[in-house]
Design a protein around this motif. Structure first.
Motif, short mmCIF file in Angstrom:
data_model
loop_
_atom_site.label_atom_id
_atom_site.label_comp_id
_atom_site.label_asym_id
_atom_site.label_seq_id
_atom_site.Cartn_x
_atom_site.Cartn_y
_atom_site.Cartn_z
N HIS A 122 18.58 22.15 35.78
CA HIS A 122 19.14 21.17 36.73
C HIS A 122 18.13 20.89 37.84
CE1 HIS A 122 22.45 18.87 38.33
NE2 HIS A 122 22.43 19.52 39.49
N ALA A 123 17.49 21.94 38.33
CA ALA A 123 16.50 21.79 39.40
C ALA A 123 15.31 20.96 38.93
CB ALA A 123 16.04 23.16 39.87
N ARG A 124 14.85 21.22 37.70
CA ARG A 124 13.71 20.45 37.16
C ARG A 124 14.07 18.98 37.01
NH1 ARG A 124 12.94 25.12 33.92
NH2 ARG A 124 14.17 24.19 32.24
N ASP A 125 15.29 18.70 36.57
CA ASP A 125 15.72 17.31 36.43
C ASP A 125 15.74 16.60 37.79
OD1 ASP A 125 16.01 17.57 33.71
OD2 ASP A 125 18.17 17.99 33.78
N ILE A 126 16.19 17.30 38.81
CA ILE A 126 16.23 16.72 40.15
C ILE A 126 14.82 16.42 40.64
CG2 ILE A 126 16.76 17.21 42.57
CD1 ILE A 126 19.22 18.75 41.58
N VAL A 127 13.91 17.37 40.43
CA VAL A 127 12.51 17.17 40.84
C VAL A 127 11.91 15.96 40.14
CG1 VAL A 127 10.18 18.15 40.74
CG2 VAL A 127 12.12 19.59 41.44
N GLU A 128 12.22 15.79 38.86
CA GLU A 128 11.71 14.64 38.10
C GLU A 128 12.23 13.33 38.68
OE1 GLU A 128 12.10 12.55 33.70
OE2 GLU A 128 12.59 14.69 33.91
N LEU A 129 13.51 13.27 38.99
CA LEU A 129 14.10 12.03 39.51
C LEU A 129 13.59 11.70 40.91
CD1 LEU A 129 17.83 12.24 38.32
CD2 LEU A 129 15.88 11.13 37.23
N LEU A 130 13.25 12.70 41.68
CA LEU A 130 12.74 12.47 43.04
C LEU A 130 11.40 11.73 43.03
CD1 LEU A 130 13.63 15.84 44.80
CD2 LEU A 130 14.49 13.57 45.42
N ARG A 131 10.72 11.75 41.90
CA ARG A 131 9.41 11.08 41.82
C ARG A 131 9.54 9.55 41.73
NH1 ARG A 131 8.10 15.25 37.67
NH2 ARG A 131 6.99 16.94 38.74
#
Length: 450
Positions: A122-131
């Motif tokens: 979930h954290a990795r997905d959030i980091v990806e979307l923040l880009r």
């Protein structure tokens, strides 16, 4: 279901429960409220009371409440929560909603919160979307979706769908990908249920599927989903890989924000402002167009001053406000229709044909208004035939020019990549005021010979 209605009595009751620390009673009071109703309540409370409720209730409920709060209230509440408390809230949300919340925070605070999220995927997905930029499909999409491989059989597909569906709030569509995660099509639930469990998905799925790329503009996504009445649309990256989906609730927010922005631009406000923003923010947003209006007024005054002969005719001067108002109104009407058409992607055909249509409309409207004004001016103001004719001819010319300007400018701005909504309001009104005065006195000079 009885519609929720916020009242002073309810707010006072909740404040009393908070002040008396009656946690059990407060939880029971909030239990049957929808999260959007709780957000409406919190928006009316002071900072301390609002934070108390967020900390009291379970994250499963308050996480959704946070998404509905006014931005200023949410910012204040989050500033009073620890990184772990915010991470607990974020963990309950879909990735798109989670990103919407933490993107408002400072970068160092975001990193601290992400580090506290227990679900590392979930954290990795959030980091990806923040880009991604928030105004693109990548910034709108959520990572939660249901996808199946084209090489699976139906039985394997159903088992995998059950597993994936546990993490998806709503299953709008089932997407089909290949071994490289590239989007191949979509799967019909009916076909899935009526096909042998041994059949391959590659023989069942529908290859035709609408999609957008991560860098497509949010407005283009909204237009596409509106055109085809889509509840959800898949998002692919530059390699054609399925990376997320956008749902209709996110698009409704985009349409609402775009409408608010266009409304403010049309009113002569150059940036997004809220009613509760401070005076300095409002001043920066309003002043530029007010200055344009001021210079437009000075230009109109200088034009009047250059026609000294008109000063000797008070009747002629008394119709100046009518000329300006009529030109401004006609220009705003024309530009508003064009801006709406551009926003809905319904403007079709050549520019000259559209200008020709506006010329005819301006001529018809101008003749009708001029006839009424001519009769009234002659019999009520006792103007001479020449003065009445001057006013009538000027009105026709002014209305035609205003219609053409109001049509041409938004289309021109749109082709140049500028939001055409800036064409309405003060811009069109001011420009047509100046054109109107110039045309009026030029026609008056030609007819009356001063």
């Amino acid at each position: 279901m009885i519609p929720f209605k916020l009242s002073d009595g309810l707010i006072e009751e909740i404040e009393l429960l908070i002040d008396s620390k009656s946690d059990s009673a407060l939880r029971m009071k909030m239990e049957d409220f929808h999260y959007a109703d709780i957000a409406e309540i919190i928006n009316e409370l002071n900072f301390e009371h609002a934070t108390y409720i967020i900390k009291l209730l379970d994250s499963e409920k308050t996480s959704e409440v946070l998404t509905e709060l006014d931005e200023n209230i949410r910012e204040q509440i989050l500033s009073n929560l620890s990184a772990k408390e915010i991470a607990d809230e974020i963990s309950e949300l879909d990735t798109d909603d989670a990103v919407d919340i933490i993107a408002e925070l400072p970068e160092d605070r975001v990193n601290e919160i992400i580090a506290q999220i227990d679900d590392k995927e979930h954290a990795r997905d959030i980091v990806e979307l923040l880009r991604y930029d928030e105004d693109t499909a990548g910034g709108l999409m959520a990572k939660e979706l249901v996808k199946v491989n084209e090489n699976w059989n139906v039985l394997t597909c159903v088992k995998e769908m059950r597993r994936q569906a546990e993490n998806v709030t709503r299953v709008h569509s089932i997407y089909v990908v290949d071994n490289d995660e590239k989007l191949k099509g979509r799967l019909s639930l009916k076909d899935l249920l009526t096909t042998s469990t041994k059949a391959q998905i590659s023989s069942v799925y529908i290859p035709k599927v609408d999609y957008v790329t991560v860098h497509d503009r949010a407005e283009d996504v909204a237009r596409l989903m509106s055109k085809y009445d889509l509840e959800a649309i898949p998002v692919i990256d530059e390699l054609g890989r399925l990376v997320g989906r956008i749902t209709i609730d996110d698009i409704v927010d985009v349409i609402k924000e775009e409408a608010e922005k266009d409304y403010q631009l049309a009113a002569g406000i150059t940036q997004d402002v809220e009613a509760d923003d401070d005076v300095w923010v409002h001043t920066k947003a309003r002043l530029p167009w007010l200055l344009i209006g001021m210079f437009g007024g000075l230009g109109a005054a200088s034009i009047i001053g250059s026609f000294q002969g008109a000063m000797a005719n008070p009747i002629l001067l008394s119709f100046v406000p009518l000329i300006q108002a009529t030109a401004g109104n006609m220009g705003v009407q024309s530009s508003a229709i064009v801006v709406q058409g551009l926003a809905n992607d319904t403007i079709r055909g050549e520019l000259f044909k559209r200008l020709g249509k506006e010329f005819i409309l301006g001529l018809i409207n101008g003749c009708a208004i001029a006839l009424v004004v001519l009769i009234i001016s002659h019999f009520l103001f006792q103007t001479s035939y020449l003065v009445s004719a001057t006013i009538g001819v000027a009105l026709i010319a002014v209305i035609i020019i205003a219609a053409l300007v109001g049509t041409f400018v938004p289309i021109f701005l749109d082709k140049k990549g500028i939001d055409p909504a800036v064409a309405t309001g003060p811009f069109i009104t001011t420009s047509n005021d100046v054109f109107g005065i110039l045309i009026y006195f030029t026609i008056a000079k030609l007819i009356l010979g001063f």
